[in-house]
Motif scaffolding. Sequence first.
Motif, PDB file in Angstrom:
ATOM      1  N   ALA A  94      48.894  41.473  50.133  1.00  0.00           N
ATOM      2  CA  ALA A  94      48.470  42.858  49.951  1.00  0.00           C
ATOM      3  C   ALA A  94      48.427  43.191  48.472  1.00  0.00           C
ATOM      4  O   ALA A  94      48.880  42.424  47.624  1.00  0.00           O
ATOM      5  N   GLY A  95      47.905  44.362  48.174  1.00  0.00           N
ATOM      6  CA  GLY A  95      47.832  44.831  46.795  1.00  0.00           C
ATOM      7  C   GLY A  95      46.750  45.876  46.683  1.00  0.00           C
ATOM      8  O   GLY A  95      45.826  45.911  47.496  1.00  0.00           O
ATOM      9  N   GLY A  96      46.885  46.755  45.710  1.00  0.00           N
ATOM     10  CA  GLY A  96      45.862  47.774  45.567  1.00  0.00           C
ATOM     11  C   GLY A  96      46.205  48.815  44.539  1.00  0.00           C
ATOM     12  O   GLY A  96      47.053  48.598  43.664  1.00  0.00           O
ATOM     13  N   GLY A  97      45.567  49.962  44.671  1.00  0.00           N
ATOM     14  CA  GLY A  97      45.704  51.060  43.730  1.00  0.00           C
ATOM     15  C   GLY A  97      44.355  51.726  43.552  1.00  0.00           C
ATOM     16  O   GLY A  97      43.362  51.324  44.183  1.00  0.00           O
ATOM     17  N   PRO A  98      44.272  52.746  42.718  1.00  0.00           N
ATOM     18  CA  PRO A  98      42.987  53.388  42.450  1.00  0.00           C
ATOM     19  C   PRO A  98      41.954  52.377  41.956  1.00  0.00           C
ATOM     20  O   PRO A  98      42.277  51.472  41.183  1.00  0.00           O
ATOM     21  N   ILE A  99      40.735  52.529  42.409  1.00  0.00           N
ATOM     22  CA  ILE A  99      39.697  51.564  42.069  1.00  0.00           C
ATOM     23  C   ILE A  99      39.579  51.351  40.562  1.00  0.00           C
ATOM     24  O   ILE A  99      39.417  50.219  40.080  1.00  0.00           O
ATOM     25  N   GLU A 100      39.702  52.436  39.794  1.00  0.00           N
ATOM     26  CA  GLU A 100      39.534  52.323  38.353  1.00  0.00           C
ATOM     27  C   GLU A 100      40.592  51.439  37.696  1.00  0.00           C
ATOM     28  O   GLU A 100      40.394  50.965  36.572  1.00  0.00           O
ATOM     29  N   THR A 101      41.710  51.198  38.378  1.00  0.00           N
ATOM     30  CA  THR A 101      42.801  50.426  37.784  1.00  0.00           C
ATOM     31  C   THR A 101      42.783  48.959  38.186  1.00  0.00           C
ATOM     32  O   THR A 101      43.581  48.173  37.666  1.00  0.00           O
ATOM     33  N   LEU A 102      41.910  48.579  39.099  1.00  0.00           N
ATOM     34  CA  LEU A 102      41.936  47.224  39.654  1.00  0.00           C
ATOM     35  C   LEU A 102      41.168  46.252  38.768  1.00  0.00           C
ATOM     36  O   LEU A 102      40.181  46.613  38.131  1.00  0.00           O
ATOM     37  N   ASP A 103      41.625  45.002  38.746  1.00  0.00           N
ATOM     38  CA  ASP A 103      40.974  44.016  37.893  1.00  0.00           C
ATOM     39  C   ASP A 103      40.540  42.793  38.694  1.00  0.00           C
ATOM     40  O   ASP A 103      40.830  42.656  39.883  1.00  0.00           O
ATOM     41  N   GLU A 104      39.857  41.902  38.024  1.00  0.00           N
ATOM     42  CA  GLU A 104      39.312  40.716  38.676  1.00  0.00           C
ATOM     43  C   GLU A 104      40.401  39.801  39.203  1.00  0.00           C
ATOM     44  O   GLU A 104      40.242  39.165  40.254  1.00  0.00           O
ATOM     45  N   ALA A 105      41.527  39.732  38.499  1.00  0.00           N
ATOM     46  CA  ALA A 105      42.612  38.859  38.937  1.00  0.00           C
ATOM     47  C   ALA A 105      43.146  39.288  40.305  1.00  0.00           C
ATOM     48  O   ALA A 105      43.414  38.441  41.171  1.00  0.00           O
ATOM     49  N   LEU A 106      43.305  40.596  40.518  1.00  0.00           N
ATOM     50  CA  LEU A 106      43.777  41.083  41.811  1.00  0.00           C
ATOM     51  C   LEU A 106      42.732  40.832  42.893  1.00  0.00           C
ATOM     52  O   LEU A 106      43.065  40.418  44.005  1.00  0.00           O
ATOM     53  N   TRP A 107      41.464  41.092  42.553  1.00  0.00           N
ATOM     54  CA  TRP A 107      40.382  40.810  43.503  1.00  0.00           C
ATOM     55  C   TRP A 107      40.442  39.346  43.958  1.00  0.00           C
ATOM     56  O   TRP A 107      40.408  39.056  45.157  1.00  0.00           O
ATOM     57  N   ASP A 108      40.528  38.430  42.998  1.00  0.00           N
ATOM     58  CA  ASP A 108      40.536  37.008  43.331  1.00  0.00           C
ATOM     59  C   ASP A 108      41.755  36.638  44.171  1.00  0.00           C
ATOM     60  O   ASP A 108      41.639  35.854  45.127  1.00  0.00           O
ATOM     61  N   ARG A 109      42.927  37.185  43.840  1.00  0.00           N
ATOM     62  CA  ARG A 109      44.133  36.834  44.585  1.00  0.00           C
ATOM     63  C   ARG A 109      44.032  37.268  46.037  1.00  0.00           C
ATOM     64  O   ARG A 109      44.359  36.496  46.959  1.00  0.00           O
ATOM     65  N   ILE A 110      43.564  38.486  46.267  1.00  0.00           N
ATOM     66  CA  ILE A 110      43.490  38.997  47.639  1.00  0.00           C
ATOM     67  C   ILE A 110      42.361  38.343  48.422  1.00  0.00           C
ATOM     68  O   ILE A 110      42.563  37.887  49.559  1.00  0.00           O
TER      69      ILE A 110
END
Length: 254
Positions: A94-110
């Motif tokens: 899992a992982g998340g937060g406001p869209i404006e705060t998200l980065d590519e590393a989190l996208w790739d991990r999830i």
Amino acid sequence: MGLLQGKVALVTGGTSGIGRASAVLFAREGARVALTGRREDAGLAVVAEIEQAGGSAIFIAADLTRTEAIAAVIEQVAARYGRLDCAFNNAGVAGGGPIETLDEALWDRIIDTNLKAAFFCLQAEVAQMKRQGGGGAIVFNGSVLAKIAVPGTTIYSASKGGIVSLAQAAAVEFGPAGIRVNSINPSITRTPMTAGRITTDEQGIESHPYAVGIPLGRMAEPEEMAQVALFLLSDRASYVTGQALVVDGGQSAM
């Protein structure tokens, strides 16, 4: 006789939460169980619990974001038990937060863990089932967030929406081979992944930000999700395929 008597079952992410509950339940229902995870100590503890109850299980340490690791898992299951009859592709993060705060590393991990790994597990599992002559059952662990929207969950929701579509498309493609594919889609469930945001008020009533408004008035227990996965993998669901079964205490009906 158990619902999975004589079958070989794979549970990915089987060291805690819904995966652990499922591995233990499947073994109790007669399956020989292979479970994967990244934490060897936790995996061996689940195996010990199953064996102490008279069941058979093996733990395979694996990082399923590496496709070569997935192939090795299936090879080890076949080497130990000779076949693979059913699989619960449960591993996820899992992982998340406001869209404006998200980065590519989190996208790739999830996405790599929740969707990419699930696809390549499916591919390897089906190949093994076809080598055996066809037939089998596969269940993916999705989420109610594939159906409803909650702020701060966009990447996770996207990964689980992909799971629902993946299961449906695979069910159509592999139906002629006798392989059933479904997904379960839980609401908030009491697991190590969710524990950090559970609070208790002065009356001892527990709550979680994502559990607000659930008609049944509580979070789910891992064993409740395991029971649904068990049904879908068993012969009692022999005519059920391509379905996204929502198990959410009525949350999506609100």
